[in-house]
Design a protein around this motif. Structure first.
Motif, PDB file in Angstrom:
ATOM      1  N   MET A   1       8.717  84.447  26.296  1.00 17.56           N
ATOM      2  CA  MET A   1       8.097  83.131  26.415  1.00 17.56           C
ATOM      3  C   MET A   1       9.004  82.102  25.749  1.00 17.56           C
ATOM      4  O   MET A   1       9.485  82.309  24.644  1.00 17.56           O
ATOM      5  N   TYR A   2       9.209  80.966  26.421  1.00 22.38           N
ATOM      6  CA  TYR A   2      10.063  79.923  25.880  1.00 22.38           C
ATOM      7  C   TYR A   2       9.234  78.672  25.602  1.00 22.38           C
ATOM      8  O   TYR A   2       8.321  78.317  26.356  1.00 22.38           O
ATOM      9  N   TYR A   3       9.580  77.996  24.530  1.00 22.75           N
ATOM     10  CA  TYR A   3       8.863  76.796  24.137  1.00 22.75           C
ATOM     11  C   TYR A   3       9.856  75.696  23.795  1.00 22.75           C
ATOM     12  O   TYR A   3      11.002  75.965  23.433  1.00 22.75           O
ATOM     13  N   LYS A   4       9.391  74.465  23.892  1.00 22.52           N
ATOM     14  CA  LYS A   4      10.181  73.324  23.451  1.00 22.52           C
ATOM     15  C   LYS A   4       9.526  72.779  22.190  1.00 22.52           C
ATOM     16  O   LYS A   4       8.320  72.495  22.176  1.00 22.52           O
ATOM     17  N   THR A   5      10.295  72.661  21.130  1.00 25.59           N
ATOM     18  CA  THR A   5       9.773  72.145  19.870  1.00 25.59           C
ATOM     19  C   THR A   5      10.043  70.643  19.776  1.00 25.59           C
ATOM     20  O   THR A   5      11.149  70.186  20.046  1.00 25.59           O
ATOM     21  N   ILE A   6       9.010  69.886  19.434  1.00 30.49           N
ATOM     22  CA  ILE A   6       9.189  68.444  19.254  1.00 30.49           C
ATOM     23  C   ILE A   6       8.576  68.029  17.919  1.00 30.49           C
ATOM     24  O   ILE A   6       7.674  68.687  17.398  1.00 30.49           O
ATOM     25  N   ASN A   7       9.091  66.946  17.380  1.00 32.93           N
ATOM     26  CA  ASN A   7       8.549  66.396  16.148  1.00 32.93           C
ATOM     27  C   ASN A   7       7.411  65.439  16.483  1.00 32.93           C
ATOM     28  O   ASN A   7       7.566  64.543  17.310  1.00 32.93           O
ATOM     29  N   VAL A   8       6.283  65.657  15.867  1.00 32.97           N
ATOM     30  CA  VAL A   8       5.147  64.747  16.040  1.00 32.97           C
ATOM     31  C   VAL A   8       4.802  64.186  14.665  1.00 32.97           C
ATOM     32  O   VAL A   8       5.122  64.799  13.636  1.00 32.97           O
ATOM     33  N   PRO A   9       4.155  63.029  14.600  1.00 37.72           N
ATOM     34  CA  PRO A   9       3.814  62.475  13.289  1.00 37.72           C
ATOM     35  C   PRO A   9       2.843  63.373  12.540  1.00 37.72           C
ATOM     36  O   PRO A   9       1.877  63.882  13.108  1.00 37.72           O
ATOM     37  N   ILE A  10       3.125  63.596  11.276  1.00 33.76           N
ATOM     38  CA  ILE A  10       2.235  64.415  10.452  1.00 33.76           C
ATOM     39  C   ILE A  10       0.934  63.670  10.184  1.00 33.76           C
ATOM     40  O   ILE A  10      -0.142  64.258  10.102  1.00 33.76           O
ATOM     41  N   VAL A  11       1.057  62.357  10.047  1.00 27.38           N
ATOM     42  CA  VAL A  11      -0.105  61.525   9.743  1.00 27.38           C
ATOM     43  C   VAL A  11      -0.330  60.546  10.892  1.00 27.38           C
ATOM     44  O   VAL A  11       0.596  59.845  11.312  1.00 27.38           O
TER      45      VAL A  11
END
Length: 330
Positions: A1-11
């Motif tokens: 399984m492959y995924y794309k990691t992205i940064n999202v706001p923590i807050v």
């Protein structure tokens, strides 16, 4: 399984009178910093002094915002690499803090005083450098704290500009699809979907709604999701097409006659739909919405170019950057 990691706001906090709870919000999210520095304008500090006095900042930097040189000067006063920058202001203040944080590799959060554009979460900063506005790629903020009551108090013209900027995603998505069809440019369907959904989030509203908490919430969330689409695409593509190139061309050719970015983008959106996306366009629907929101009144008041000047703007827009849009086919 492959995924794309992205940064999202923590807050992502949206509510009434929540800015004064900044310290608690950080603790609840397990965020601890040796210092917090507030970056804002003199006007906002004086206007919200009673609220700011309830918060703990090691320093307050007062800037006008929007200037590359001013941002460089302000960042020279920061020596602690464990500091959190808190950008409290409109797009000009936030964009300056973005550059500061990106250059110094610092963490920052945005606390918008208004919602005039997607600066609150976009990975782009627009700053005046060498007499002209330029775009700088920056990292997205750690979080966004949108105090509805503060935003409600901002000038209606700024909120309408934010609507214009957000709704223009429809134009940007069309251009991205066009580049895919004509040139085989790769598209990210998830980012495209987010851009479209966020752009549609304010369509049901009228001018009479712009001071309501529900409208402010949908506009803020829409701008954040639009920024997330850009982060996911690793490009401004989902929210920036021919209409943004037109706005940048105005800033470049007629800096003394330029107005709010969101209004210029809205004008560019109308121009593109009317003149270049024939026969299938959304010009009539867009006109009805802009009239209902009174955005058209602001556009007609602030943006007046002759046919010859419009031709100059279009020609300049084509050369602003290497981005395939409907203007490329003109």
């Amino acid at each position: 399984m492959y995924y794309k990691t992205i940064n999202v706001p923590i807050v992502l906090e949206l509510g009434e009178d929540i800015f004064v709870h900044l310290d608690d919000i950080l603790k609840e999210n397990h965020l601890y910093f040796n210092e917090k520095i507030l970056v804002t304008s003199l006007e906002l500090r004086n206007l919200y002094k009673s609220r700011l006095d309830k918060l703990s900042f090691e320093d307050i930097l007062l800037i006008k915002g929007g200037s590359y040189d001013e941002a460089l000067e302000a960042m020279n006063t920061i020596t602690n690499k464990e500091v959190l920058l808190v950008a409290f202001g409109g797009g000009s203040i936030i964009d300056a803090v973005k550059l500061m944080a990106n250059t110094l590799d610092l963490t920052y959060i945005t606390v918008p005083s208004t919602l005039s554009n997607d600066a609150i979460y976009s990975p782009i900063a627009r700053l005046l450098k060498d007499g002209k506005k330029q775009s700088f790629g920056v990292k997205a903020p750690l979080g966004i704290i949108a105090d509805v009551n503060i935003i409600k108090g901002s000038p209606e013209k700024l909120l309408l500009a934010g609507v214009g900027d957000l709704v223009s995603n429809a134009s940007a998505v069309k251009d991205w699809n066009l580049a895919h069809i004509d040139k085989g440019e790769s598209i990210n369907n998830f980012a495209m979907a987010l851009a479209s959904l966020s752009g549609n989030s304010v369509i049901p509203y009228t001018f009479n709604d712009i001071r309501s908490s529900r409208f402010i919430g949908d506009l803020a969330n829409g701008l954040v999701i639009s920024g997330l689409a850009m982060v996911l695409a690793n490009s401004s593509r989902p929210a920036s097409g021919a209409e943004h190139l037109i706005s940048h061309a105005i800033d470049d050719l007629f800096p003394n006659r330029s107005t709010l970015h969101g209004l210029q983008v809205a004008w560019g959106h109308l121009l593109v739909e009317r003149d270049f996306r024939k026969p299938e366009n959304d010009y009539e629907k867009l006109m009805i919405f802009f009239e209902r929101m009174k955005i058209l009144d602001e556009i007609e008041r602030d943006i007046t170019f002759s046919n010859g000047e419009i031709e100059q703007i279009i020609n300049r827009a084509k050369t602003i950057r290497n981005r395939y849009t409907i203007l490329t086919k003109v």
